[in-house]
Design a protein around this motif. Structure first.
Motif, PDB file in Angstrom:
ATOM      1  N   GLY A 178      29.267  20.431 -13.202  1.00  0.00           N
ATOM      2  CA  GLY A 178      30.482  19.713 -13.559  1.00  0.00           C
ATOM      3  C   GLY A 178      31.129  20.255 -14.820  1.00  0.00           C
ATOM      4  N   VAL A 179      32.428  19.966 -14.940  1.00  0.00           N
ATOM      5  CA  VAL A 179      33.190  20.361 -16.120  1.00  0.00           C
ATOM      6  C   VAL A 179      33.799  19.126 -16.765  1.00  0.00           C
ATOM      7  CG1 VAL A 179      35.149  21.698 -16.977  1.00  0.00           C
ATOM      8  CG2 VAL A 179      33.706  22.644 -15.154  1.00  0.00           C
ATOM      9  N   ILE A 180      34.562  18.349 -15.984  1.00  0.00           N
ATOM     10  CA  ILE A 180      35.173  17.126 -16.503  1.00  0.00           C
ATOM     11  C   ILE A 180      34.100  16.088 -16.804  1.00  0.00           C
ATOM     12  CG2 ILE A 180      36.750  15.222 -15.963  1.00  0.00           C
ATOM     13  CD1 ILE A 180      38.311  17.188 -14.217  1.00  0.00           C
ATOM     14  N   LYS A 181      33.121  15.979 -15.936  1.00  0.00           N
ATOM     15  CA  LYS A 181      31.989  15.059 -16.133  1.00  0.00           C
ATOM     16  C   LYS A 181      30.707  15.851 -15.918  1.00  0.00           C
ATOM     17  CE  LYS A 181      30.085  10.609 -14.592  1.00  0.00           C
ATOM     18  NZ  LYS A 181      28.710  11.070 -14.369  1.00  0.00           N
ATOM     19  N   LYS A 182      30.073  16.222 -17.011  1.00  0.00           N
ATOM     20  CA  LYS A 182      28.859  17.029 -16.929  1.00  0.00           C
ATOM     21  C   LYS A 182      27.654  16.156 -16.587  1.00  0.00           C
ATOM     22  CE  LYS A 182      30.274  20.653 -20.159  1.00  0.00           C
ATOM     23  NZ  LYS A 182      30.273  21.749 -19.192  1.00  0.00           N
ATOM     24  N   GLU A 198      22.849  22.352 -15.053  1.00  0.00           N
ATOM     25  CA  GLU A 198      23.997  21.568 -15.510  1.00  0.00           C
ATOM     26  C   GLU A 198      25.151  21.796 -14.545  1.00  0.00           C
ATOM     27  OE1 GLU A 198      27.003  21.892 -19.280  1.00  0.00           O
ATOM     28  OE2 GLU A 198      24.848  21.981 -19.738  1.00  0.00           O
ATOM     29  N   LYS A 251      22.554  25.828 -18.572  1.00  0.00           N
ATOM     30  CA  LYS A 251      23.736  26.536 -18.088  1.00  0.00           C
ATOM     31  C   LYS A 251      23.389  27.391 -16.871  1.00  0.00           C
ATOM     32  CE  LYS A 251      26.986  25.314 -21.001  1.00  0.00           C
ATOM     33  NZ  LYS A 251      28.229  24.649 -20.534  1.00  0.00           N
TER      34      LYS A 251
END
Length: 361
Positions: A289-293, A287, A172
């Motif tokens: 991205g949110v929709i595609k990590k 890490e 994170k």
């Protein structure tokens, strides 16, 4: 051969451990305290802790056998069928094999426990068709299989160990790691694409990367990403150095392609050649991205690796490695390194010493 056995054994113990625990938990959920429920009568053999222990032993034994058989089925399918049939047919055929072997395993275990504990369990042909307990267990196995498949897919996507770190939220915030990167690129890709056309060229790349994937696990590599006709591989620094994994993979890939020379020649009229650049050092991983990590690597190591690979054409060699990384390797007697000079890579202010490594004939 030794690496293939090692990979199978790793898959085997993971599968056996997972399924023995899963089936052990199922026996607890199914039988623990059931004789105390109002309106339920249990025969003496299944009452109390003794019955729970027997159920636990029985279902754990089933889990061990399921783990062994499922791991073997997965290995055979991944090796011989994954690139030959569609995912849908692959899943259907695997499921059929899973079901048949599960029935056989349950029959064997029930026969054994019937003899040991003098139980009158029905194991005649077709016993499972009307057995509601069996179908309840099958439903549990299906649900647990989805969990196991999810873990396996996530592990393959992010690499062993990375998935667990993502679950724990390690990336994170950006973290510093020391890694080795290889940029692997198809030689003369533009010419090949024009000759084959876009459809056959896509099949050509697909075959190449399928062959690459057969050698990647044997050399502890992680595939970071595919970019067109280029693959980016990485290793934790120590794993990449161990057994010269970062270099040996390239020659193993070459050997794999040569072993399939007739196949490539007959189907495409050519044998693919790849060039590679290697470099290692410290960089940041985080890490994004949110929709595609995804896991992203940021740092000079990646840029330098890519630019070293771009020098392969200028020096007419297939593999280039930075001197910094070469010094940390223990080059075996069947490999020879040649210093090619210092180059000022694009975007760099300091020259980088590069070497080529060749395998003795």
């Amino acid at each position: 051969m030794k690496r293939s056995i090692k990979n199978y054994l790793r898959l085997l113990w993971q599968s056996v451990l997972f399924w023995s625990l899963a089936m052990g938990f199922f026996s607890i959920f199914r039988y623990y305290g059931i004789d105390e429920e109002e309106g339920i009568y249990m025969i003496q053999e299944y009452r109390g802790y003794t019955g729970t222990i027997r159920a636990l032993m029985g279902f754990s034994s089933i889990g061990i056998l399921i783990g062994f058989v499922y791991a073997t089925i997965d290995l055979l399918f991944d090796k011989y069928a994954s690139n030959k049939i569609s995912l849908v047919y692959n899943l259907i055929i695997r499921t059929i094999f899973y079901f048949i072997t599960t029935v056989i395993i349950f029959t064997i275990i029930m026969d054994i426990f019937s003899d040991i504990y003098n139980l009158n369990l029905d194991t005649n042909r077709g016993w499972w068709k009307e057995n509601k307990s069996f179908w309840a267990t099958i439903l549990y196995i299906v649900m647990v299989s989805f969990v196991f498949s999810f873990i396996k897919i996530a592990t393959e996507k992010f690499g062993r160990g990375v998935f667990i770190k993502m679950l724990l939220g390690k990336y994170k915030s950006p973290q510093e790691e020391k890694r080795i990167f290889m940029f692997l690129d198809l030689k003369d890709s533009t010419t090949i694409a024009e000759k084959l056309g876009h459809f056959k060229y896509s099949q050509f790349i697909q075959d190449c990367f399928y062959d690459l994937n057969t050698v990647v696990p044997k050399h502890e590599a992680e595939i970071y990403q595919y970019v067109g006709d280029e693959a980016v591989l990485s290793w934790p620094y120590k794993k990449g150095l161990a057994n010269n994994n970062c270099v040996s993979l390239f020659f193993a890939f070459q050997q794999k392609k040569q072993s399939k020379a007739n196949y490539y020649q007959e189907k495409y009229g050519m044998i693919p050649e790849f060039k590679a650049g290697l470099h290692g050092g410290k960089l940041m991983v985080t890490e994004v991205g949110v929709i595609k990590k995804e896991i992203a690597y940021h740092g000079d190591v990646i840029n330098t690796s890519a630019r070293i690979q771009a020098e392969c054409n200028n020096h007419k060699v297939k593999l280039l490695i930075s001197e910094e990384l070469l010094h940390d390797l223990s080059i075996s007697s069947n490999l020879s390194a040649t210093f090619l000079g210092s180059v000022l890579l694009k975007g760099k202010q300091k020259e980088v010493n590069i070497h080529t490594i060749k395998k003795a004939l």
